[in-house]
Design a protein around this motif. Structure first.
Motif, PDB file in Angstrom:
ATOM      1  N   ASN A 177      -0.222  65.467  -1.598  1.00 26.89           N
ATOM      2  CA  ASN A 177       1.078  66.125  -1.588  1.00 26.89           C
ATOM      3  C   ASN A 177       0.966  67.621  -1.338  1.00 26.89           C
ATOM      4  O   ASN A 177       1.763  68.194  -0.586  1.00 26.89           O
ATOM      5  N   LEU A 178       0.000  68.269  -1.935  1.00 24.22           N
ATOM      6  CA  LEU A 178      -0.230  69.682  -1.661  1.00 24.22           C
ATOM      7  C   LEU A 178      -0.542  69.893  -0.181  1.00 24.22           C
ATOM      8  O   LEU A 178      -0.138  70.894   0.419  1.00 24.22           O
ATOM      9  N   SER A 179      -1.251  68.934   0.422  1.00 27.23           N
ATOM     10  CA  SER A 179      -1.622  69.054   1.828  1.00 27.23           C
ATOM     11  C   SER A 179      -0.401  69.030   2.733  1.00 27.23           C
ATOM     12  O   SER A 179      -0.373  69.697   3.773  1.00 27.23           O
ATOM     13  N   ASP A 180       0.628  68.263   2.382  1.00 30.19           N
ATOM     14  CA  ASP A 180       1.841  68.214   3.208  1.00 30.19           C
ATOM     15  C   ASP A 180       2.547  69.566   3.251  1.00 30.19           C
ATOM     16  O   ASP A 180       3.082  69.968   4.290  1.00 30.19           O
ATOM     17  N   ILE A 181       2.575  70.267   2.141  1.00 29.65           N
ATOM     18  CA  ILE A 181       3.174  71.604   2.118  1.00 29.65           C
ATOM     19  C   ILE A 181       2.296  72.575   2.901  1.00 29.65           C
ATOM     20  O   ILE A 181       2.780  73.414   3.669  1.00 29.65           O
ATOM     21  N   ASN A 182       0.985  72.450   2.712  1.00 29.15           N
ATOM     22  CA  ASN A 182       0.013  73.265   3.442  1.00 29.15           C
ATOM     23  C   ASN A 182       0.200  73.127   4.948  1.00 29.15           C
ATOM     24  O   ASN A 182       0.078  74.088   5.705  1.00 29.15           O
ATOM     25  N   ALA A 183       0.513  71.906   5.396  1.00 29.47           N
ATOM     26  CA  ALA A 183       0.631  71.620   6.821  1.00 29.47           C
ATOM     27  C   ALA A 183       1.872  72.222   7.455  1.00 29.47           C
ATOM     28  O   ALA A 183       2.034  72.156   8.677  1.00 29.47           O
ATOM     29  N   MET A 184       2.758  72.793   6.671  1.00 25.93           N
ATOM     30  CA  MET A 184       3.905  73.524   7.204  1.00 25.93           C
ATOM     31  C   MET A 184       3.677  75.032   7.161  1.00 25.93           C
ATOM     32  O   MET A 184       4.549  75.811   7.544  1.00 25.93           O
ATOM     33  N   GLY A 185       2.506  75.430   6.652  1.00 23.44           N
ATOM     34  CA  GLY A 185       2.224  76.853   6.486  1.00 23.44           C
ATOM     35  C   GLY A 185       2.715  77.393   5.163  1.00 23.44           C
ATOM     36  O   GLY A 185       2.787  78.610   4.975  1.00 23.44           O
ATOM     37  N   GLY A 186       3.058  76.486   4.233  1.00 20.06           N
ATOM     38  CA  GLY A 186       3.602  76.911   2.953  1.00 20.06           C
ATOM     39  C   GLY A 186       2.650  76.728   1.797  1.00 20.06           C
ATOM     40  O   GLY A 186       1.498  76.302   1.962  1.00 20.06           O
ATOM     41  N   SER A 187       3.141  77.048   0.601  1.00 24.03           N
ATOM     42  CA  SER A 187       2.379  76.895  -0.637  1.00 24.03           C
ATOM     43  C   SER A 187       3.220  76.115  -1.634  1.00 24.03           C
ATOM     44  O   SER A 187       4.415  76.385  -1.803  1.00 24.03           O
ATOM     45  N   ALA A 188       2.610  75.151  -2.305  1.00 23.58           N
ATOM     46  CA  ALA A 188       3.326  74.314  -3.258  1.00 23.58           C
ATOM     47  C   ALA A 188       3.669  75.102  -4.516  1.00 23.58           C
ATOM     48  O   ALA A 188       2.875  75.917  -4.991  1.00 23.58           O
ATOM     49  N   THR A 189       4.863  74.837  -5.058  1.00 22.94           N
ATOM     50  CA  THR A 189       5.297  75.518  -6.278  1.00 22.94           C
ATOM     51  C   THR A 189       5.547  74.551  -7.428  1.00 22.94           C
ATOM     52  O   THR A 189       5.420  74.938  -8.592  1.00 22.94           O
ATOM     53  N   SER A 190       5.929  73.313  -7.136  1.00 19.47           N
ATOM     54  CA  SER A 190       6.187  72.368  -8.225  1.00 19.47           C
ATOM     55  C   SER A 190       6.166  70.946  -7.695  1.00 19.47           C
ATOM     56  O   SER A 190       6.298  70.716  -6.481  1.00 19.47           O
ATOM     57  N   LEU A 191       5.985  70.015  -8.594  1.00 21.65           N
ATOM     58  CA  LEU A 191       6.058  68.605  -8.218  1.00 21.65           C
ATOM     59  C   LEU A 191       6.572  67.778  -9.377  1.00 21.65           C
ATOM     60  O   LEU A 191       6.503  68.184 -10.532  1.00 21.65           O
ATOM     61  N   VAL A 192       7.145  66.634  -9.032  1.00 19.83           N
ATOM     62  CA  VAL A 192       7.590  65.671 -10.048  1.00 19.83           C
ATOM     63  C   VAL A 192       6.883  64.352  -9.773  1.00 19.83           C
ATOM     64  O   VAL A 192       6.576  64.023  -8.625  1.00 19.83           O
ATOM     65  N   VAL A 193       6.626  63.594 -10.825  1.00 17.56           N
ATOM     66  CA  VAL A 193       5.770  62.415 -10.738  1.00 17.56           C
ATOM     67  C   VAL A 193       6.472  61.200 -11.321  1.00 17.56           C
ATOM     68  O   VAL A 193       7.016  61.255 -12.426  1.00 17.56           O
ATOM     69  N   SER A 194       6.441  60.091 -10.594  1.00 11.03           N
ATOM     70  CA  SER A 194       6.888  58.805 -11.109  1.00 11.03           C
ATOM     71  C   SER A 194       5.671  57.907 -11.246  1.00 11.03           C
ATOM     72  O   SER A 194       4.955  57.673 -10.278  1.00 11.03           O
ATOM     73  N   LEU A 195       5.414  57.433 -12.459  1.00 13.27           N
ATOM     74  CA  LEU A 195       4.258  56.591 -12.743  1.00 13.27           C
ATOM     75  C   LEU A 195       4.736  55.242 -13.276  1.00 13.27           C
ATOM     76  O   LEU A 195       5.349  55.164 -14.339  1.00 13.27           O
ATOM     77  N   THR A 196       4.488  54.190 -12.505  1.00  5.36           N
ATOM     78  CA  THR A 196       4.811  52.823 -12.905  1.00  5.36           C
ATOM     79  C   THR A 196       3.510  52.086 -13.201  1.00  5.36           C
ATOM     80  O   THR A 196       2.539  52.237 -12.446  1.00  5.36           O
ATOM     81  N   MET A 197       3.489  51.275 -14.267  1.00  5.52           N
ATOM     82  CA  MET A 197       2.226  50.634 -14.643  1.00  5.52           C
ATOM     83  C   MET A 197       2.481  49.407 -15.508  1.00  5.52           C
ATOM     84  O   MET A 197       3.513  49.304 -16.180  1.00  5.52           O
ATOM     85  N   PRO A 198       1.533  48.477 -15.522  1.00  5.04           N
ATOM     86  CA  PRO A 198       1.631  47.317 -16.409  1.00  5.04           C
ATOM     87  C   PRO A 198       1.442  47.748 -17.861  1.00  5.04           C
ATOM     88  O   PRO A 198       0.804  48.765 -18.140  1.00  5.04           O
ATOM     89  N   PRO A 199       1.952  46.988 -18.793  1.00  5.30           N
ATOM     90  CA  PRO A 199       1.832  47.361 -20.208  1.00  5.30           C
ATOM     91  C   PRO A 199       0.401  47.346 -20.735  1.00  5.30           C
ATOM     92  O   PRO A 199       0.124  47.957 -21.774  1.00  5.30           O
ATOM     93  N   ASP A 200      -0.512  46.644 -20.051  1.00  2.00           N
ATOM     94  CA  ASP A 200      -1.901  46.620 -20.525  1.00  2.00           C
ATOM     95  C   ASP A 200      -2.739  47.760 -19.948  1.00  2.00           C
ATOM     96  O   ASP A 200      -3.959  47.789 -20.116  1.00  2.00           O
ATOM     97  N   THR A 201      -2.097  48.716 -19.281  1.00  2.42           N
ATOM     98  CA  THR A 201      -2.826  49.875 -18.769  1.00  2.42           C
ATOM     99  C   THR A 201      -3.363  50.694 -19.932  1.00  2.42           C
ATOM    100  O   THR A 201      -2.609  51.063 -20.844  1.00  2.42           O
ATOM    101  N   PRO A 202      -4.665  51.000 -19.947  1.00  5.01           N
ATOM    102  CA  PRO A 202      -5.215  51.789 -21.053  1.00  5.01           C
ATOM    103  C   PRO A 202      -4.591  53.184 -21.113  1.00  5.01           C
ATOM    104  O   PRO A 202      -4.386  53.834 -20.087  1.00  5.01           O
ATOM    105  N   VAL A 203      -4.289  53.646 -22.315  1.00  5.33           N
ATOM    106  CA  VAL A 203      -3.773  55.002 -22.499  1.00  5.33           C
ATOM    107  C   VAL A 203      -4.775  56.023 -21.968  1.00  5.33           C
ATOM    108  O   VAL A 203      -4.406  57.055 -21.403  1.00  5.33           O
ATOM    109  N   GLU A 204      -6.054  55.717 -22.132  1.00  5.85           N
ATOM    110  CA  GLU A 204      -7.106  56.603 -21.635  1.00  5.85           C
ATOM    111  C   GLU A 204      -6.978  56.808 -20.129  1.00  5.85           C
ATOM    112  O   GLU A 204      -7.213  57.901 -19.610  1.00  5.85           O
TER     113      GLU A 204
END
Length: 337
Positions: A84-111
């Motif tokens: 994602n940082l690379s996509d901003i870089n490829a426009m000649g810009g610099s990343a300032t923030s991002l938001v994340v969506s994380l979907t996972m099964p219930p048996d995913t380790p917390v670690e």
């Protein structure tokens, strides 16, 4: 319960978020961070770059590869930041923030989830984007792990560098690496046990799992007259073809210049019975930059000339050539591969 045995099903969403938030990078670009229905981020020059990318288990990564390597949450977090940082870089810009969506099964380790947050932060800081922060996101339950990241960036007063600006006579150049991530993927899919990899082979594997895009190169190219710019994520030839079509030109690559990238990959190619040049031409996910610059100017630091921009011949149309000969457009396609 020991941490290695704890899964996300053992915690409430609030308890899981309480383990994630302290691990995320924060910077002054975030005016209002995680905790409300929306985040608020600064737009210093009144314009914002925005991009989004997704990684899905068994499509973009495997939890366990053929060679025995186990993908960690840190790997997926780092790669989420890098692409994602690379996509901003490829426009000649610099990343300032991002938001994340994380979907996972219930048996995913917390670690694994904590490792993901650590990798995300390590990628942002380690790749050279310390002014970028995680502004918030979403947690969800699903049958497989899926990560979607949306990133916002700034141009700091510069004009964006588009794919459509290449002109006849320009120099074609790249920053970053070519083919290393593809070689790493081949090692992951091989039957050479991960514990038997040499240091050089392990470095190739890391190029796939934790790519290192040249984030300083985008703004540097923009400030030094780049006429066109794009991220190489799906392979040099495929992405060059996109730039050529957008600019209505032909990109003609120098095979001698490309051979230098293949040379470093020859030992791994010989071990696997593969062609190193095919990795250079068709391998994606190094997240280097493909750029064009006016002829005669000194290329910015980190860029290497690999060809030239030619006018479109009436009988041929835009596209990519190598030493004047048509090149097959290979590379990654989400729906064809």
């Amino acid at each position: 319960m020991p941490l290695e045995e704890l899964t996300v099903a053992d915690l409430s969403e609030s308890e899981l978020l309480a383990r994630i938030f302290p691990r995320l990078n924060q910077s002054p670009s975030i005016l209002l961070g995680p905790g409300d229905d929306s985040a608020m981020v600064a737009a210093p020059d009144g314009r914002m770059l925005i991009s989004i990318d997704t990684q899905t288990q068994d499509q973009d990564f495997r939890l366990e590869w053929n060679n025995g390597y186990r993908t960690t949450g840190f790997d997926v977090g780092w790669k989420s930041a890098a692409q994602n940082l690379s996509d901003i870089n490829a426009m000649g810009g610099s990343a300032t923030s991002l938001v994340v969506s994380l979907t996972m099964p219930p048996d995913t380790p917390v670690e694994w989830v904590e490792g993901f947050a650590d990798g995300l932060t390590a990628g942002i800081v380690g790749l050279g984007a310390p002014d970028c922060s995680v502004a918030g996101g979403d947690l969800g339950r699903g049958r497989e792990i899926a990560v979607t990241v949306a990133v916002v960036g700034t141009l700091d007063g510069l004009l964006p560098v588009l794919r459509s600006g290449a002109k006849q006579g320009d120099v074609v150049a790249v920053a970053g690496t070519l083919g290393r991530a593809a070689a790493g993927l081949a090692l992951l899919e091989s039957h050479i046990p991960v514990v038997s990899l040499t240091a050089a082979q392990r470095a190739l594997l890391d190029s796939q799992c934790r790519p290192v895009p040249p984030l300083a190169a985008g703004p540097l190219a923009a400030r030094n007259g780049a006429t066109a710019l794009m991220d190489i994520s799906d392979g040099l030839l495929r992405d060059a073809g996109r730039l050529a079509v957008a600019s209505n030109v032909v990109l003609d690559f120098d095979p001698v210049a490309l051979a230098q990238y293949a040379l470093a990959l020859e030992p791994a190619a010989a071990e696997l019975g593969r062609d190193a040049m095919s990795w250079v031409l068709g391998g994606g996910e190094d997240h280097g930059l493909l750029a064009t610059f006016p002829a005669g100017i000194q290329l910015p630091e980190g860029f290497t000339a690999i060809g030239s921009v030619q006018a479109v011949a009436p009988s041929q149309g835009s596209g990519v050539r190598i030493a004047g000969q048509a090149a097959d457009t290979v590379g990654w396609d989400h729906f064809a591969d």
